[in-house]
Design a protein around this motif. Structure first.
Motif, PDB file in Angstrom:
ATOM      1  N   SER A  41      32.442  48.357  34.785  1.00 45.12           N
ATOM      2  CA  SER A  41      33.684  47.777  35.284  1.00 45.12           C
ATOM      3  C   SER A  41      33.674  46.271  35.029  1.00 45.12           C
ATOM      4  CB  SER A  41      33.823  48.056  36.778  1.00 45.12           C
ATOM      5  OG  SER A  41      34.985  47.470  37.282  1.00 45.12           O
ATOM      6  N   ILE A  42      34.742  45.755  34.427  1.00 46.83           N
ATOM      7  CA  ILE A  42      34.827  44.341  34.077  1.00 46.83           C
ATOM      8  C   ILE A  42      35.612  43.595  35.135  1.00 46.83           C
ATOM      9  CG2 ILE A  42      35.530  42.660  32.335  1.00 46.83           C
ATOM     10  CD1 ILE A  42      33.334  44.599  31.417  1.00 46.83           C
ATOM     11  N   GLU A  43      35.007  42.536  35.696  1.00 49.81           N
ATOM     12  CA  GLU A  43      35.712  41.647  36.607  1.00 49.81           C
ATOM     13  C   GLU A  43      36.224  40.437  35.830  1.00 49.81           C
ATOM     14  OE1 GLU A  43      34.049  41.820  40.982  1.00 49.81           O
ATOM     15  OE2 GLU A  43      32.486  41.171  39.598  1.00 49.81           O
ATOM     16  N   VAL A  44      37.291  39.836  36.348  1.00 48.34           N
ATOM     17  CA  VAL A  44      37.911  38.711  35.648  1.00 48.34           C
ATOM     18  C   VAL A  44      38.159  37.563  36.605  1.00 48.34           C
ATOM     19  CG1 VAL A  44      39.991  37.923  34.440  1.00 48.34           C
ATOM     20  CG2 VAL A  44      38.991  40.138  33.870  1.00 48.34           C
ATOM     21  N   LYS A  45      37.857  36.366  36.120  1.00 52.17           N
ATOM     22  CA  LYS A  45      38.229  35.123  36.806  1.00 52.17           C
ATOM     23  C   LYS A  45      39.287  34.423  35.959  1.00 52.17           C
ATOM     24  CE  LYS A  45      36.330  30.570  37.962  1.00 52.17           C
ATOM     25  NZ  LYS A  45      35.865  29.702  36.873  1.00 52.17           N
ATOM     26  N   ILE A  46      40.443  34.170  36.561  1.00 51.42           N
ATOM     27  CA  ILE A  46      41.478  33.369  35.913  1.00 51.42           C
ATOM     28  C   ILE A  46      41.308  31.955  36.435  1.00 51.42           C
ATOM     29  CG2 ILE A  46      43.929  33.021  35.503  1.00 51.42           C
ATOM     30  CD1 ILE A  46      42.957  35.619  34.304  1.00 51.42           C
ATOM     31  N   CYS A  47      40.963  31.022  35.566  1.00 56.57           N
ATOM     32  CA  CYS A  47      40.610  29.673  35.986  1.00 56.57           C
ATOM     33  C   CYS A  47      41.702  28.672  35.614  1.00 56.57           C
ATOM     34  CB  CYS A  47      39.284  29.262  35.362  1.00 56.57           C
ATOM     35  SG  CYS A  47      38.487  27.895  36.242  1.00 56.57           S
ATOM     36  N   ASP A  96      46.047  36.799  49.176  1.00 57.49           N
ATOM     37  CA  ASP A  96      44.787  37.197  49.796  1.00 57.49           C
ATOM     38  C   ASP A  96      44.050  38.135  48.834  1.00 57.49           C
ATOM     39  OD1 ASP A  96      45.354  35.825  52.173  1.00 57.49           O
ATOM     40  OD2 ASP A  96      46.511  37.525  52.954  1.00 57.49           O
ATOM     41  N   GLY A  97      42.767  38.233  49.011  1.00 55.81           N
ATOM     42  CA  GLY A  97      42.007  39.204  48.220  1.00 55.81           C
ATOM     43  C   GLY A  97      41.005  38.548  47.282  1.00 55.81           C
ATOM     44  N   PRO A  98      41.478  37.948  46.167  1.00 52.18           N
ATOM     45  CA  PRO A  98      40.514  37.368  45.226  1.00 52.18           C
ATOM     46  C   PRO A  98      39.754  36.189  45.835  1.00 52.18           C
ATOM     47  CG  PRO A  98      42.658  37.675  44.184  1.00 52.18           C
ATOM     48  CD  PRO A  98      42.850  37.904  45.647  1.00 52.18           C
ATOM     49  N   GLU A  99      38.513  36.029  45.397  1.00 50.60           N
ATOM     50  CA  GLU A  99      37.729  34.864  45.788  1.00 50.60           C
ATOM     51  C   GLU A  99      38.371  33.608  45.193  1.00 50.60           C
ATOM     52  OE1 GLU A  99      34.975  34.855  47.663  1.00 50.60           O
ATOM     53  OE2 GLU A  99      34.506  36.997  47.762  1.00 50.60           O
ATOM     54  N   ARG A 100      38.228  32.500  45.900  1.00 45.35           N
ATOM     55  CA  ARG A 100      38.781  31.222  45.438  1.00 45.35           C
ATOM     56  C   ARG A 100      37.637  30.294  45.049  1.00 45.35           C
ATOM     57  NH1 ARG A 100      43.497  29.889  49.935  1.00 45.35           N
ATOM     58  NH2 ARG A 100      44.474  31.971  49.942  1.00 45.35           N
ATOM     59  N   ALA A 160      47.535  41.651  38.987  1.00 48.01           N
ATOM     60  CA  ALA A 160      47.052  42.355  37.798  1.00 48.01           C
ATOM     61  C   ALA A 160      45.586  42.736  37.901  1.00 48.01           C
ATOM     62  CB  ALA A 160      47.284  41.500  36.546  1.00 48.01           C
ATOM     63  N   GLY A 161      44.926  42.303  38.990  1.00 47.06           N
ATOM     64  CA  GLY A 161      43.562  42.762  39.216  1.00 47.06           C
ATOM     65  C   GLY A 161      42.455  41.733  39.104  1.00 47.06           C
ATOM     66  N   ALA A 162      42.780  40.440  39.051  1.00 47.83           N
ATOM     67  CA  ALA A 162      41.733  39.423  38.973  1.00 47.83           C
ATOM     68  C   ALA A 162      40.885  39.427  40.242  1.00 47.83           C
ATOM     69  CB  ALA A 162      42.340  38.038  38.761  1.00 47.83           C
ATOM     70  N   SER A 163      39.593  39.291  40.086  1.00 46.03           N
ATOM     71  CA  SER A 163      38.673  39.246  41.227  1.00 46.03           C
ATOM     72  C   SER A 163      38.459  37.827  41.731  1.00 46.03           C
ATOM     73  CB  SER A 163      37.310  39.824  40.837  1.00 46.03           C
ATOM     74  OG  SER A 163      37.423  41.180  40.458  1.00 46.03           O
ATOM     75  N   TYR A 164      38.686  36.842  40.845  1.00 45.16           N
ATOM     76  CA  TYR A 164      38.427  35.448  41.177  1.00 45.16           C
ATOM     77  C   TYR A 164      39.568  34.577  40.666  1.00 45.16           C
ATOM     78  CZ  TYR A 164      33.717  37.491  41.232  1.00 45.16           C
ATOM     79  OH  TYR A 164      32.638  38.313  41.454  1.00 45.16           O
ATOM     80  N   LEU A 165      39.971  33.593  41.484  1.00 43.60           N
ATOM     81  CA  LEU A 165      40.959  32.592  41.097  1.00 43.60           C
ATOM     82  C   LEU A 165      40.257  31.244  41.067  1.00 43.60           C
ATOM     83  CD1 LEU A 165      43.917  33.660  43.431  1.00 43.60           C
ATOM     84  CD2 LEU A 165      43.359  34.525  41.142  1.00 43.60           C
TER      85      LEU A 165
END
Length: 214
Positions: A2-8, A53-57, A22-27
């Motif tokens: 499973s691939i996690e994604v951080k949008i930076c 709420d949800g994704p790590e910051r 869309a499913g990002a795990s990290y912002l």
């Protein structure tokens, strides 16, 4: 896998919600003035109530001092610190203890020796980020839309948790994962319409592509 994604480098609530939806795990939020993605503390405070709420910051810092980091944490309720400067292992350990948050240490990579040198951080940082070394003369330590030979990651000694960054786009995710065996991808310029301006269609395309190789 499973691939996690951080949008930076996010700067708006609209793009943050698009990433989360869309499913990002990290912002990721950039606190570095030379970057076109830089957030002032005032902008971060205004943005904070509207974030999903949800994704790590994750707050991204480059050789920042304690007061600066503390103000950023307070402004946008950060849950991780990302250190993208020349911080030593001792400084990473001190900042982690000082601010009581998990830390990602970013290192620039162009050859296997760079990864080997990064091992000094493995027992200290909670995660490592392997990014392409910036081009000669570049003002930014990351977000330069360049990559490195991803295949060298397969032969390297790596920590349990690490992120791959540098030159990633919706079109090359499958190749990047195949060659590097990364399970967490970090993208910034690869989902922009111009430097500092995130594209919602590109964010959504990147996350679709990540899910396709999961």
């Amino acid at each position: 896998m499973s691939i996690e994604v951080k949008i930076c480098g996010l700067t708006t609530a609209e793009t943050a919600h698009a990433a989360a939806g869309a499913g990002a795990s990290y912002l990721g939020f950039m606190f570095f003035e030379p970057s076109p993605r830089h957030l002032t503390f005032g902008a971060a405070r205004r943005l904070n109530p509207d974030l999903p709420d949800g994704p790590e910051r994750i707050g991204v810092f480059v050789n920042a001092n304690d007061r600066f980091i503390a103000e950023a944490i307070d402004a946008i309720d950060l849950t991780w610190l990302q250190l993208h400067g020349s911080e030593t292992p001792e400084e990473v350990a001190r900042l982690k203890d000082k601010h009581s948050l998990p830390v990602i240490k970013a290192v620039g990579v162009s050859e296997p020796a760079d990864i080997e040198q990064a091992s000094a951080y493995y027992d200290i940082a909670d995660a490592m980020l392997f990014d392409a070394k910036p081009p000669k003369g570049a003002a930014l330590p990351g977000g330069n839309a360049v990559s490195f030979p991803w295949h060298i990651m397969q032969e390297a000694s790596l920590p349990e948790k690490w992120l791959l960054a540098g030159g990633l786009t919706p079109d090359n995710i499958a190749e990047a994962v195949k060659l590097s065996q990364a399970s967490i991808l970090d993208v910034s310029s690869g989902v922009e319409s111009e430097p500092g301006i995130k594209s919602i269609p590109a964010i959504e395309a990147f996350l679709r592509a990540a899910k396709a190789v999961s």
